[in-house]
Design a protein around this motif. Structure first.
Motif, PDB file in Angstrom:
ATOM      1  N   GLU A  45       1.536   5.971  -0.453  1.00  0.00           N
ATOM      2  CA  GLU A  45       1.721   6.027   0.996  1.00  0.00           C
ATOM      3  C   GLU A  45       0.872   4.953   1.683  1.00  0.00           C
ATOM      4  O   GLU A  45      -0.286   4.742   1.339  1.00  0.00           O
ATOM      5  CB  GLU A  45       1.308   7.419   1.492  1.00  0.00           C
ATOM      6  CG  GLU A  45       1.743   7.737   2.905  1.00  0.00           C
ATOM      7  CD  GLU A  45       1.389   9.164   3.313  1.00  0.00           C
ATOM      8  OE1 GLU A  45       1.094   9.363   4.501  1.00  0.00           O
ATOM      9  OE2 GLU A  45       1.402  10.062   2.449  1.00  0.00           O
ATOM     10  N   GLU A  46       1.489   4.270   2.644  1.00  0.00           N
ATOM     11  CA  GLU A  46       0.767   3.250   3.400  1.00  0.00           C
ATOM     12  C   GLU A  46      -0.091   3.921   4.467  1.00  0.00           C
ATOM     13  O   GLU A  46       0.394   4.767   5.216  1.00  0.00           O
ATOM     14  CB  GLU A  46       1.749   2.270   4.042  1.00  0.00           C
ATOM     15  CG  GLU A  46       1.054   1.076   4.669  1.00  0.00           C
ATOM     16  CD  GLU A  46       2.030   0.020   5.164  1.00  0.00           C
ATOM     17  OE1 GLU A  46       2.083  -1.057   4.553  1.00  0.00           O
ATOM     18  OE2 GLU A  46       2.721   0.287   6.167  1.00  0.00           O
ATOM     19  N   ILE A  47      -1.366   3.553   4.522  1.00  0.00           N
ATOM     20  CA  ILE A  47      -2.293   4.126   5.495  1.00  0.00           C
ATOM     21  C   ILE A  47      -2.196   3.346   6.803  1.00  0.00           C
ATOM     22  O   ILE A  47      -2.150   3.927   7.879  1.00  0.00           O
ATOM     23  CB  ILE A  47      -3.725   4.145   4.927  1.00  0.00           C
ATOM     24  CG1 ILE A  47      -3.743   4.976   3.629  1.00  0.00           C
ATOM     25  CG2 ILE A  47      -4.718   4.689   5.949  1.00  0.00           C
ATOM     26  CD1 ILE A  47      -4.924   4.747   2.731  1.00  0.00           C
ATOM     27  N   PHE A  48      -2.166   2.022   6.695  1.00  0.00           N
ATOM     28  CA  PHE A  48      -1.830   1.159   7.828  1.00  0.00           C
ATOM     29  C   PHE A  48      -1.338  -0.175   7.309  1.00  0.00           C
ATOM     30  O   PHE A  48      -1.503  -0.500   6.134  1.00  0.00           O
ATOM     31  CB  PHE A  48      -2.972   1.010   8.845  1.00  0.00           C
ATOM     32  CG  PHE A  48      -4.295   0.548   8.274  1.00  0.00           C
ATOM     33  CD1 PHE A  48      -4.501  -0.759   7.865  1.00  0.00           C
ATOM     34  CD2 PHE A  48      -5.359   1.435   8.183  1.00  0.00           C
ATOM     35  CE1 PHE A  48      -5.718  -1.181   7.370  1.00  0.00           C
ATOM     36  CE2 PHE A  48      -6.586   1.031   7.685  1.00  0.00           C
ATOM     37  CZ  PHE A  48      -6.764  -0.278   7.279  1.00  0.00           C
ATOM     38  N   HIS A  49      -0.692  -0.935   8.205  1.00  0.00           N
ATOM     39  CA  HIS A  49      -0.014  -2.167   7.828  1.00  0.00           C
ATOM     40  C   HIS A  49      -0.694  -3.382   8.459  1.00  0.00           C
ATOM     41  O   HIS A  49      -1.115  -3.329   9.616  1.00  0.00           O
ATOM     42  CB  HIS A  49       1.457  -2.095   8.264  1.00  0.00           C
ATOM     43  CG  HIS A  49       2.306  -3.187   7.705  1.00  0.00           C
ATOM     44  ND1 HIS A  49       2.732  -3.182   6.388  1.00  0.00           N
ATOM     45  CD2 HIS A  49       2.782  -4.323   8.264  1.00  0.00           C
ATOM     46  CE1 HIS A  49       3.448  -4.290   6.172  1.00  0.00           C
ATOM     47  NE2 HIS A  49       3.482  -4.988   7.284  1.00  0.00           N
ATOM     48  N   GLU A  50      -0.774  -4.459   7.696  1.00  0.00           N
ATOM     49  CA  GLU A  50      -1.315  -5.731   8.180  1.00  0.00           C
ATOM     50  C   GLU A  50      -0.626  -6.096   9.497  1.00  0.00           C
ATOM     51  O   GLU A  50       0.597  -6.040   9.608  1.00  0.00           O
ATOM     52  CB  GLU A  50      -1.055  -6.813   7.125  1.00  0.00           C
ATOM     53  CG  GLU A  50      -1.640  -8.162   7.422  1.00  0.00           C
ATOM     54  CD  GLU A  50      -1.410  -9.167   6.285  1.00  0.00           C
ATOM     55  OE1 GLU A  50      -1.740 -10.344   6.496  1.00  0.00           O
ATOM     56  OE2 GLU A  50      -0.915  -8.788   5.201  1.00  0.00           O
TER      57      GLU A  50
END
Length: 157
Positions: A45-50
């Protein structure tokens, strides 16, 4: 002062365990715990994206987090794997800039989260404790910058 809830005691204990805030006293941890939240993130799961706006930072209680940058082909490249006790996402919370990298759960993770709004509230409600938290984050960032500088220098020699 009200008795800490079971959740706040768990957060306090996790904050004490992470090693980031060695300068805090027990009462500081107890007070700071009310500003943090807990989250469980599943592997992958992505926690936050660039490039996202940075509204929170995390401290890993358990699990591993992959820090990824997008290469010239648009593909994510893992540049670091963070383990228990490491903070991430703090640059965006402190400077208000967009995320410099993406963070993805490399395993199932339990995280402590501190939102930008919660940090602002702590600054107003408990400025001395907030100052200790911010100082600890700054020291952690400074150590990482010094390590990165050393790695860049060794690559040039």
């Amino acid at each position: 002062m009200s008795e800490p809830t079971l959740l706040n005691k768990e957060i306090r204990d996790w904050l004490m365990d992470c090693g980031l805030f060695d300068q805090l006293q027990l009462a500081d941890f107890t007070a700071a715990a009310g500003y943090f939240s807990l989250s469980t993130i599943a592997q992958g799961e992505e926690i936050f994206h660039e490039g996202d706006a940075g509204s929170f930072m995390c401290i890993i209680h358990s699990g591993q987090v992959a820090v990824q940058k997008t290469n010239s082909d648009g593909q994510p490249v893992t540049i670091a794997t963070l383990r228990s006790g490491r903070a991430f996402g703090e640059m965006a919370v402190l400077d208000g800039e967009r995320r410099s990298a993406s963070c993805v759960a490399a395993s199932n993770c339990q995280l402590l989260n501190l939102g930008k709004d919660s940090l602002e509230k702590m600054l107003n409600d408990a400025p001395k404790i907030a100052a200790k938290i911010i100082r600890a984050i700054a020291v952690s960032l400074s150590k990482r910058l010094r390590m990165a500088d050393g790695q860049l220098l060794s690559q040039q020699i």
